[in-house]
Design a protein around this motif. Sequence first.
Motif, PDB file in Angstrom:
ATOM      1  N   GLU A  98      -7.572   0.191  12.033  1.00  0.00           N
ATOM      2  CA  GLU A  98      -8.806  -0.612  12.050  1.00  0.00           C
ATOM      3  C   GLU A  98      -8.457  -2.106  12.062  1.00  0.00           C
ATOM      4  OE1 GLU A  98     -12.447  -2.288  11.842  1.00  0.00           O
ATOM      5  OE2 GLU A  98     -11.945  -0.235  12.480  1.00  0.00           O
ATOM      6  N   ARG A 100      -2.908   9.060   5.142  1.00  0.00           N
ATOM      7  CA  ARG A 100      -3.818   9.066   6.305  1.00  0.00           C
ATOM      8  C   ARG A 100      -4.830   7.928   6.205  1.00  0.00           C
ATOM      9  NH1 ARG A 100      -3.450  14.567   6.010  1.00  0.00           N
ATOM     10  NH2 ARG A 100      -5.343  14.770   4.725  1.00  0.00           N
ATOM     11  N   ASP A 101      -5.337   7.682   4.989  1.00  0.00           N
ATOM     12  CA  ASP A 101      -6.275   6.567   4.797  1.00  0.00           C
ATOM     13  C   ASP A 101      -5.616   5.232   5.143  1.00  0.00           C
ATOM     14  OD1 ASP A 101      -8.170   8.360   3.957  1.00  0.00           O
ATOM     15  OD2 ASP A 101      -7.938   7.926   1.804  1.00  0.00           O
ATOM     16  N   SER A 159      -3.112   4.797   7.263  1.00  0.00           N
ATOM     17  CA  SER A 159      -2.993   4.753   8.733  1.00  0.00           C
ATOM     18  C   SER A 159      -4.306   4.321   9.371  1.00  0.00           C
ATOM     19  CB  SER A 159      -2.608   6.129   9.297  1.00  0.00           C
ATOM     20  OG  SER A 159      -1.293   6.458   8.946  1.00  0.00           O
ATOM     21  N   ASP A 160      -5.415   4.874   8.874  1.00  0.00           N
ATOM     22  CA  ASP A 160      -6.732   4.521   9.436  1.00  0.00           C
ATOM     23  C   ASP A 160      -7.042   3.046   9.191  1.00  0.00           C
ATOM     24  OD1 ASP A 160      -6.939   7.150  10.149  1.00  0.00           O
ATOM     25  OD2 ASP A 160      -8.322   7.708   8.519  1.00  0.00           O
ATOM     26  N   ALA A 161      -6.745   2.571   7.979  1.00  0.00           N
ATOM     27  CA  ALA A 161      -7.029   1.170   7.642  1.00  0.00           C
ATOM     28  C   ALA A 161      -6.183   0.229   8.507  1.00  0.00           C
ATOM     29  CB  ALA A 161      -6.757   0.921   6.157  1.00  0.00           C
ATOM     30  N   ARG A 216       0.841  -1.209   0.000  1.00  0.00           N
ATOM     31  CA  ARG A 216       0.000   0.000   0.000  1.00  0.00           C
ATOM     32  C   ARG A 216       0.870   1.252   0.000  1.00  0.00           C
ATOM     33  NH1 ARG A 216      -3.558  -1.754   5.155  1.00  0.00           N
ATOM     34  NH2 ARG A 216      -5.621  -1.806   4.268  1.00  0.00           N
ATOM     35  N   THR A 230       1.317   4.171  -3.016  1.00  0.00           N
ATOM     36  CA  THR A 230       1.020   5.581  -2.748  1.00  0.00           C
ATOM     37  C   THR A 230       2.224   6.469  -3.058  1.00  0.00           C
ATOM     38  OG1 THR A 230      -0.592   4.943  -1.085  1.00  0.00           O
ATOM     39  CG2 THR A 230       0.270   7.168  -0.935  1.00  0.00           C
ATOM     40  N   ALA A 274      -3.174  12.693   2.129  1.00  0.00           N
ATOM     41  CA  ALA A 274      -4.530  12.163   2.365  1.00  0.00           C
ATOM     42  C   ALA A 274      -4.539  10.638   2.183  1.00  0.00           C
ATOM     43  CB  ALA A 274      -5.526  12.819   1.417  1.00  0.00           C
ATOM     44  N   GLN A 275      -3.833  10.170   1.146  1.00  0.00           N
ATOM     45  CA  GLN A 275      -3.781   8.717   0.905  1.00  0.00           C
ATOM     46  C   GLN A 275      -3.059   8.000   2.053  1.00  0.00           C
ATOM     47  OE1 GLN A 275      -1.963   8.648  -2.973  1.00  0.00           O
ATOM     48  NE2 GLN A 275      -3.840   9.304  -4.005  1.00  0.00           N
TER      49      GLN A 275
END
Length: 447
Positions: free
Chosen positions: A424, A416-417, A419-421, A254, A258, A413-414
């Motif tokens: 989770e 950050r997504d 990191s969130d994934a 990932r 990115t 932004a990508q």
Amino acid sequence: SGFVKAHWMEDWYFGYQCLNGSNPLMLRETRHLPPNLSVTSDMLRPFLPEGSSLEKELQKGNIYLLDYEVLDGVPANVINEKQTYLSAPLCLLHLNQQGQLLPIAIQLQQKPGPQNPVFLPSDSGYDWLLAKMWVHSADFQCHQLISHYLRTHMMAELCCVATLRQLPDAHPLHQLLLPHVKTSLKINFGARASLLASKGLFDQAVGSGLATLPLLLSRGSARISYRTLCVPEDLSDRGLDKLPQSFYAQDALRIWDTVHRFVTSWVELYYHGDDAVQRDPELHGWLTDINAHGFSNGFPQRFHTRAEVAKFVTALIYSCSALHAAVNFSQLDFAFWVPNCPVAMLRPPPQVKGAVTEDDIMSFLPDVNTTCRVLMALNGLSQPAIDFVPLCHYKEAIFREDAHRRLLEEVQAQLRDISDAIAERNSQLELPYPYLSPERIENSVAI
């Protein structure tokens, strides 16, 4: 570290660490057994699924290999006036129907023979445990000197020096790369003056001492190819991209994708076509400089296209940021419980089975004072830098211009997504894998 202490003897956790430990760069799928590993189909049948065979499991892609041949015949250190020992093990692992990777055979030296038995999970508990400790001890040497020092620290230095020598300040790649490499010179100078110097950590506490270093580093360099630095190729070559439990592989892909999109856009901002790449003498002087002082296997000798430049630059940025985070900030977690990561072994590898008792196991481990030195050093290396800059965050003026700012907003932004994934996913796991969460990845090798 409480988890490591509780589970370090278990086979599934041994396999887990090959995928998600501090050195996820050694394991590879194999369809053909190495000729020098003396295992037979009959010997391994008890550890494979009912009705299957070694041949069938190899064909299905369920057999994996760790091979530490780079350590074969290298001299071991003398620590506290005691001779230590290194081995160059081969370890076969099987991907079982539950998705676990389990070790099924370990041979401690490269050359097969009667004094080099193949240890199996059915051997006495201490024989098997000791064989796995030998693998982890070999792994520590390869991890520190090749996966960590060569592939991240030296890669950053190589790129930094070539960039300063060959690309003027105004060159687009100078502007993009310098924030990722500029800290490496100071860090590496410090490492060579302390950790890797006479009376330093390796000299006084680690199995691979001063006599080992030049030999192991030159062998390690010869084995680093361009494909191993390009994450998608490396993971598919090693069969890690298809393993559901390989969190390093999932996160690495990932992040690579990115960063690669960001670098591609950056390259396209400046080079309006492939011919512009071919006509940039500074770019080619830079590549020639890297090749003259770097690794030799399969590295591009010339850039013909923008895509080639973007891939090469992505490989450099990934090595200096994400790869360093994966191999550096994870190390204390796995090494803190010393038997899981013996930095040196005080007795030679066993040449027969059935001779090891519980008390013997302890006698292989290094003295307390050397262990404390290593753990203190690893603890220091595991702290983020005081002026920590996260991946793809830049303070330099060039990044405030309109076109560049848009690229930065997108990539951040990508990330950050991602990191969130990862947060989770980790919330669902008994054993989270946090090391490649972008907010924890430093932009450069700064420690």
